[in-house]
Scaffold this motif. Structure first.
Motif, PDB file in Angstrom:
ATOM      1  N   PHE A 205       0.829  -1.212   0.000  1.00  0.00           N
ATOM      2  CA  PHE A 205       0.000   0.000   0.000  1.00  0.00           C
ATOM      3  C   PHE A 205       0.864   1.264   0.000  1.00  0.00           C
ATOM      4  N   THR A 206       2.029   1.214   0.639  1.00  0.00           N
ATOM      5  CA  THR A 206       2.931   2.369   0.581  1.00  0.00           C
ATOM      6  C   THR A 206       3.414   2.601  -0.839  1.00  0.00           C
ATOM      7  N   LEU A 207       3.753   1.529  -1.530  1.00  0.00           N
ATOM      8  CA  LEU A 207       4.183   1.642  -2.926  1.00  0.00           C
ATOM      9  C   LEU A 207       3.053   2.147  -3.812  1.00  0.00           C
ATOM     10  N   ALA A 208       1.856   1.589  -3.631  1.00  0.00           N
ATOM     11  CA  ALA A 208       0.719   1.999  -4.448  1.00  0.00           C
ATOM     12  C   ALA A 208       0.376   3.473  -4.227  1.00  0.00           C
ATOM     13  N   ALA A 209       0.390   3.911  -2.977  1.00  0.00           N
ATOM     14  CA  ALA A 209       0.084   5.312  -2.681  1.00  0.00           C
ATOM     15  C   ALA A 209       1.135   6.245  -3.273  1.00  0.00           C
ATOM     16  N   SER A 210       2.397   5.846  -3.214  1.00  0.00           N
ATOM     17  CA  SER A 210       3.474   6.689  -3.735  1.00  0.00           C
ATOM     18  C   SER A 210       3.409   6.788  -5.258  1.00  0.00           C
ATOM     19  N   ILE A 211       3.139   5.667  -5.911  1.00  0.00           N
ATOM     20  CA  ILE A 211       3.009   5.694  -7.375  1.00  0.00           C
ATOM     21  C   ILE A 211       1.832   6.569  -7.788  1.00  0.00           C
ATOM     22  N   THR A 212       0.717   6.414  -7.073  1.00  0.00           N
ATOM     23  CA  THR A 212      -0.477   7.184  -7.402  1.00  0.00           C
ATOM     24  C   THR A 212      -0.249   8.679  -7.235  1.00  0.00           C
ATOM     25  N   SER A 213       0.309   9.083  -6.104  1.00  0.00           N
ATOM     26  CA  SER A 213       0.523  10.513  -5.852  1.00  0.00           C
ATOM     27  C   SER A 213       1.524  11.107  -6.836  1.00  0.00           C
ATOM     28  N   THR A 214       2.572  10.366  -7.156  1.00  0.00           N
ATOM     29  CA  THR A 214       3.577  10.885  -8.090  1.00  0.00           C
ATOM     30  C   THR A 214       2.977  11.099  -9.475  1.00  0.00           C
ATOM     31  N   ALA A 215       2.278  10.081  -9.980  1.00  0.00           N
ATOM     32  CA  ALA A 215       1.687  10.185 -11.312  1.00  0.00           C
ATOM     33  C   ALA A 215       0.575  11.225 -11.351  1.00  0.00           C
ATOM     34  N   LEU A 216      -0.257  11.233 -10.313  1.00  0.00           N
ATOM     35  CA  LEU A 216      -1.407  12.139 -10.297  1.00  0.00           C
ATOM     36  C   LEU A 216      -0.990  13.596 -10.324  1.00  0.00           C
ATOM     37  N   PHE A 217      -0.088  13.971  -9.434  1.00  0.00           N
ATOM     38  CA  PHE A 217       0.266  15.392  -9.349  1.00  0.00           C
ATOM     39  C   PHE A 217       1.244  15.817 -10.448  1.00  0.00           C
ATOM     40  N   ALA A 218       1.963  14.875 -11.022  1.00  0.00           N
ATOM     41  CA  ALA A 218       2.791  15.207 -12.179  1.00  0.00           C
ATOM     42  C   ALA A 218       1.906  15.569 -13.372  1.00  0.00           C
ATOM     43  N   VAL A 219       0.843  14.798 -13.573  1.00  0.00           N
ATOM     44  CA  VAL A 219      -0.100  15.098 -14.654  1.00  0.00           C
ATOM     45  C   VAL A 219      -0.824  16.418 -14.389  1.00  0.00           C
ATOM     46  N   LEU A 220      -1.234  16.617 -13.134  1.00  0.00           N
ATOM     47  CA  LEU A 220      -1.942  17.852 -12.788  1.00  0.00           C
ATOM     48  C   LEU A 220      -1.055  19.073 -12.994  1.00  0.00           C
ATOM     49  N   ALA A 221       0.202  18.988 -12.602  1.00  0.00           N
ATOM     50  CA  ALA A 221       1.125  20.109 -12.782  1.00  0.00           C
ATOM     51  C   ALA A 221       1.350  20.396 -14.264  1.00  0.00           C
ATOM     52  N   GLY A 222       1.483  19.339 -15.053  1.00  0.00           N
ATOM     53  CA  GLY A 222       1.658  19.540 -16.481  1.00  0.00           C
ATOM     54  C   GLY A 222       0.449  20.179 -17.127  1.00  0.00           C
ATOM     55  N   THR A 223      -0.745  19.781 -16.693  1.00  0.00           N
ATOM     56  CA  THR A 223      -1.970  20.376 -17.246  1.00  0.00           C
ATOM     57  C   THR A 223      -2.088  21.841 -16.865  1.00  0.00           C
ATOM     58  N   PHE A 224      -1.760  22.175 -15.633  1.00  0.00           N
ATOM     59  CA  PHE A 224      -1.794  23.570 -15.203  1.00  0.00           C
ATOM     60  C   PHE A 224      -0.860  24.417 -16.060  1.00  0.00           C
ATOM     61  N   ASP A 225       0.343  23.912 -16.272  1.00  0.00           N
ATOM     62  CA  ASP A 225       1.316  24.677 -17.049  1.00  0.00           C
ATOM     63  C   ASP A 225       0.873  24.848 -18.496  1.00  0.00           C
ATOM     64  N   THR A 226       0.214  23.833 -19.028  1.00  0.00           N
ATOM     65  CA  THR A 226      -0.206  23.897 -20.427  1.00  0.00           C
ATOM     66  C   THR A 226      -1.422  24.794 -20.617  1.00  0.00           C
ATOM     67  N   VAL A 227      -2.424  24.623 -19.760  1.00  0.00           N
ATOM     68  CA  VAL A 227      -3.693  25.326 -19.945  1.00  0.00           C
ATOM     69  C   VAL A 227      -3.650  26.746 -19.387  1.00  0.00           C
ATOM     70  N   LEU A 228      -3.049  26.927 -18.215  1.00  0.00           N
ATOM     71  CA  LEU A 228      -3.090  28.229 -17.552  1.00  0.00           C
ATOM     72  C   LEU A 228      -1.825  29.055 -17.763  1.00  0.00           C
ATOM     73  N   LYS A 229      -0.952  28.575 -18.622  1.00  0.00           N
ATOM     74  CA  LYS A 229       0.274  29.330 -18.882  1.00  0.00           C
ATOM     75  C   LYS A 229      -0.020  30.716 -19.414  1.00  0.00           C
ATOM     76  N   VAL A 230      -1.061  30.838 -20.209  1.00  0.00           N
ATOM     77  CA  VAL A 230      -1.407  32.142 -20.797  1.00  0.00           C
ATOM     78  C   VAL A 230      -1.861  33.133 -19.738  1.00  0.00           C
ATOM     79  N   TYR A 231      -2.228  32.619 -18.545  1.00  0.00           N
ATOM     80  CA  TYR A 231      -2.635  33.494 -17.450  1.00  0.00           C
ATOM     81  C   TYR A 231      -1.504  33.703 -16.438  1.00  0.00           C
ATOM     82  N   ASN A 232      -0.316  33.280 -16.807  1.00  0.00           N
ATOM     83  CA  ASN A 232       0.850  33.380 -15.911  1.00  0.00           C
ATOM     84  C   ASN A 232       0.645  32.612 -14.605  1.00  0.00           C
ATOM     85  N   ILE A 233      -0.101  31.528 -14.678  1.00  0.00           N
ATOM     86  CA  ILE A 233      -0.310  30.647 -13.527  1.00  0.00           C
ATOM     87  C   ILE A 233       0.477  29.362 -13.774  1.00  0.00           C
TER      88      ILE A 233
END
Length: 328
Positions: A205-233
């Protein structure tokens, strides 16, 4: 010596289990106390909105509006208006850090982030920018405000966050149980076997939680940078938090391996433990012993009865037969 060796054998996996539990505790406590600089540096994701707040010139805002309109004119203009409204109403701060239980926000000065507020803790927490940034001032829903890519990413984030939270809770509880069950491993290898099973669950469960959090927030950060970059966010992952959760994985893996090793070695049984045969000691022949003499005794003729199978004469001594021995 048996029990002492047993204790030494389980010392390493016990220490590794404690280290893994400490890391999981830090993950849970990260980003929960605005007055702790250490905990404030432990977050999964950061949304830096200071770039938009620093944009005040109308010409720059117009450039942002034009660039946003190229992606989706209707959504881009509406999101820009909502962000400007949130800034004017002082509901948009400089940054937002996301942890396991809540989010924290504050001000950014000369590149330094100062946390001033942390929200209440909530199980299966997920960060909704529309609600937190107060982007629904015109009673529009999030689907109308946010671009499609960001909306899809947030929907996935909301659903996966429930599993991630549950995985971290099970990892913490099973690791704590591992410490309790590990006490019985001092007694025997059966205790180590039981502890190995609990340890394997904690590691999984420690491994599963770590994989999930790493992948989830990496994707979220990439989406923020791609979509909201024009707003300087800008969006970014928290490297300190990810390093902590993966350290928990490493320690948990080491604990599993050493618990399994202790199940095969270091039984803890004393060499004198068990039946009476274990107490027998082989001694060297004393310097003065007796050996049975050959037959016939002293080279003379064999007389009298003999011991069957030995051909050694029995001498009669006061009515009792005895077998002669020689002194060596």
């Amino acid at each position: 010596m048996g029990k002492a060796g047993r204790i030494a054998c389980i010392f390493t996996p016990y220490v590794l289990t404690i280290a893994s539990l400490i890391c999981l505790i830090l993950v849970g406590l990260g980003n929960t106390n605005k007055d702790s600089s250490t905990l404030n540096n432990l977050y999964f994701f950061r949304a830096d909105t200071s770039g938009f707040k620093n944009v005040t010139a109308s010409s720059t805002l117009n450039d942002i509006a034009v660039e946003a309109g190229r992606l989706n004119e209707k959504v881009g203009d509406q999101l820009l208006n909502e962000l400007k409204s949130a800034e004017l109403n002082l509901t948009l701060n400089d940054f937002y850090d996301i942890g396991l239980w809540n989010y924290c926000t504050g001000n950014k000065t000369d590149g330094n982030f100062k946390t001033t507020f942390c929200s209440n803790r909530q199980s299966a927490f997920w960060f909704d920018p529309v609600s937190v940034w107060h982007l629904n001032s015109t009673s529009a829903n999030s689907t109308q405000i946010l671009p499609d890519n960001l909306q899809k990413a947030l929907t996935v984030y909301r659903n996966v966050a429930k599993w991630m939270f549950l995985a971290y809770i099970i990892a913490f509880l099973s690791t704590a149980a591992e410490l309790i069950v590990g006490i019985f491993a001092i007694c025997s290898r059966w205790g180590s076997c039981a502890t190995s099973i609990v340890s394997a669950i904690a590691f999984g469960f420690t491994l599963a939680a770590s994989i999930t959090s790493t992948a989830l927030f990496a994707v979220l950060a990439g989406t923020f940078d791609t979509v909201l970059k024009v707003y300087n966010i800008k969006g970014s992952v928290g490297t300190n938090m990810l390093a902590t959760t993966w350290l928990a994985v490493v320690f948990a893996l080491g604990a599993v391996l050493f618990w399994l090793l202790s199940s095969c070695c270091c039984s803890g049984r004393s060499p004198y433990h068990g039946d009476r045969r274990g107490r027998r000691v082989t001694a060297e022949k004393a310097p003065y012993t007796y050996e049975r003499v050959g037959s016939p005794y002293m080279g003379g003729p064999q007389t009298g009865p003999t011991v069957p199978g030995h051909n050694v004469p029995l001498q009669n001594m006061k009515g009792q037969a005895y077998e002669p021995f020689r002194h060596v």
